[in-house]
Enzyme design. Structure first.
Site, short mmCIF file in Angstrom:
data_model
loop_
_atom_site.label_atom_id
_atom_site.label_comp_id
_atom_site.label_asym_id
_atom_site.label_seq_id
_atom_site.Cartn_x
_atom_site.Cartn_y
_atom_site.Cartn_z
N HIS A 1 6.49 -6.88 11.31
CA HIS A 1 7.08 -7.36 10.35
C HIS A 1 8.59 -6.45 10.04
O HIS A 1 8.84 -5.51 10.55
CB HIS A 1 6.23 -7.23 8.97
CG HIS A 1 6.05 -5.61 8.45
ND1 HIS A 1 4.88 -5.18 8.22
CD2 HIS A 1 7.09 -4.61 8.49
CE1 HIS A 1 5.01 -4.10 7.86
NE2 HIS A 1 6.14 -3.49 7.93
N GLU B 1 5.87 -10.36 6.55
CA GLU B 1 4.87 -10.26 7.29
C GLU B 1 4.75 -11.76 8.34
O GLU B 1 4.95 -12.80 7.63
CB GLU B 1 3.35 -10.44 6.21
CG GLU B 1 3.55 -9.09 5.27
CD GLU B 1 2.97 -7.87 5.85
OE1 GLU B 1 3.26 -7.67 7.23
OE2 GLU B 1 2.31 -7.14 5.22
N ASP C 1 13.01 -3.35 0.43
CA ASP C 1 11.52 -3.90 -0.03
C ASP C 1 10.78 -3.19 -1.15
O ASP C 1 11.34 -1.99 -1.44
CB ASP C 1 10.52 -4.25 1.07
CG ASP C 1 10.59 -2.78 2.06
OD1 ASP C 1 10.77 -1.87 1.45
OD2 ASP C 1 10.07 -3.13 3.25
#
Ligand code: GLP
Length: 237
Positions: free
Chosen positions: A135, A140, A67
Site C-alpha cells: 500500500h 490498500e 493519510d
C-alpha cells in the site's frame, strides 16, 4: 526510475535528507506530501538537525498529510497528523499545512483536501514509505492508479503492521488517504524502504507487473527515486 542502495538506516537517512533538502533549496515553496510510519523518522530527524544548524530553511514549504485514521477524538495520541506535526512540521519550522479536517464528515474532508492540493498546484515531492502489502498511504490493495482520495477500511495486514506504532492502544479500522491519483501525479517521488521484511514486497513493486493488487507498482510510472537499505534491496540487482 533510480534505485540507490544504502548500507543501513543511517546512510539512507543522510541520503534521503540530501535529496529532500536539494528539492527545497531549488524551490523553497515546495509542496511535500509527508508519510509517517517508522521508515522516514531518521530522515526527518536529520532534516531537523540541518534546520537547527542553519543549513536548511523549510519555512516556505507546504506539508501535505498523506493519510489519517478515522473516528479518533481530538488530541488522540494515535492521530497521524499529530505524528506528522511532531516529526516534520514543527521541527522543520513549516508554516503551511494541508491536512484532513477531522471535524468534517469523510467525504467533505476528502473533497476539501483535494481542492487545497489543487490550489497549490499539486505535489512537488512525495515522501513515501512502503506498506508491507504494497500500500501507499492507505491505498490498500486493490487500488488502481485512478483511486481517489477517500475513506476506506484497513486490511488485516495494515492493522497488524500499524499495531507496532501504538503499544496497548487499538489501531482504528477506518482511515482517509490521499488518492493514488494525487500520489502518482507528484512531480517527484521518493520511496524509502528499510529492512529485510520489505524485501519481497519491494522486489514485486519494482520488478513485477503493474497491478492494483500491489499499488506501489504504479510508482514506476512516476519520476521515482527509491532509496533502500541493503537488507531490503538484497537480490534486486
Ligand atoms: C503505514 C502508513 C504508510 C507508511 C507505511 C509503511 O501503514 N499508512 O503511510 O508509509 O505503512 O510504514 P513503516 O514505515 O512503518 O514501515
Amino acid at each position: 526510475m533510480t534505485l540507490e542502495i544504502l548500507a543501513d538506516a543511517e546512510h539512507l537517512a543522510a541520503r534521503a535528507a540530501d535529496f529532500i533538502a536539494g528539492v527545497i533549496n531549488e524551490k523553497p515553496q515546495t509542496t511535500v506530501l509527508v508519510a509517517t510510519g517508522n521508515t522516514p523518522m531518521r530522515t526527518y530527524a536529520e532534516l531537523e538537525r540541518r534546520v537547527k544548524a542553519g543549513e536548511l530553511d523549510c519555512s516556505s514549504a507546504t506539508a501535505v498529510q498523506l493519510d489519517e485514521y478515522l473516528g479518533l477524538p481530538e488530541g488522540d495520541p494515535r492521530s497521524l497528523y499529530g505524528w506528522m506535526e511532531r516529526a516534520f512540521v514543527r521541527p522543520l519550522g513549516i508554516q503551511r499545512v494541508i491536512r484532513f479536517d477531522s471535524a468534517l464528515e469523510p467525504h467533505s474532508a476528502c473533497a476539501r483536501f483535494d481542492r487545497e492540493v489543487a490550489g497549490v498546484d499539486g505535489i512537488d515531492l512525495a515522501i513515501l514509505g512502503l506498506g508491507p502489502n504494497g500500500h501507499l498511504g492507505f491505498n490498500e490493495p486493490p487500488s488502481g492508479p485512478d483511486a481517489p482520495t477517500r475513506a476506506l477500511t484497513l486490511t488485516p495486514e495494515s492493522l497488524s503492521s500499524n499495531a507496532a506504532y501504538w503499544g496497548e492502544l487499538e489501531v482504528p479500522t477506518r482511515a482517509l488517504t490521499a488518492g493514488m491519483s494525487t500520489i502518482l501525479s507528484s512531480r517527484r517521488v521518493l520511496l524509502l524502504v528499510l529492512g529485510a521484511h520489505k524485501r519481497e514486497v519491494l522486489a514485486r513493486a519494482l520488478l513485477g507487473p503493474l497491478t492494483p493488487d500491489l499499488p506501489a507498482s504504479y510508482l514506476r510510472d512516476t519520476n521515482l527515486t527509491v532509496l533502500a537499505d541493503q537488507a531490503a534491496a538484497r537480490g534486486l540487482t
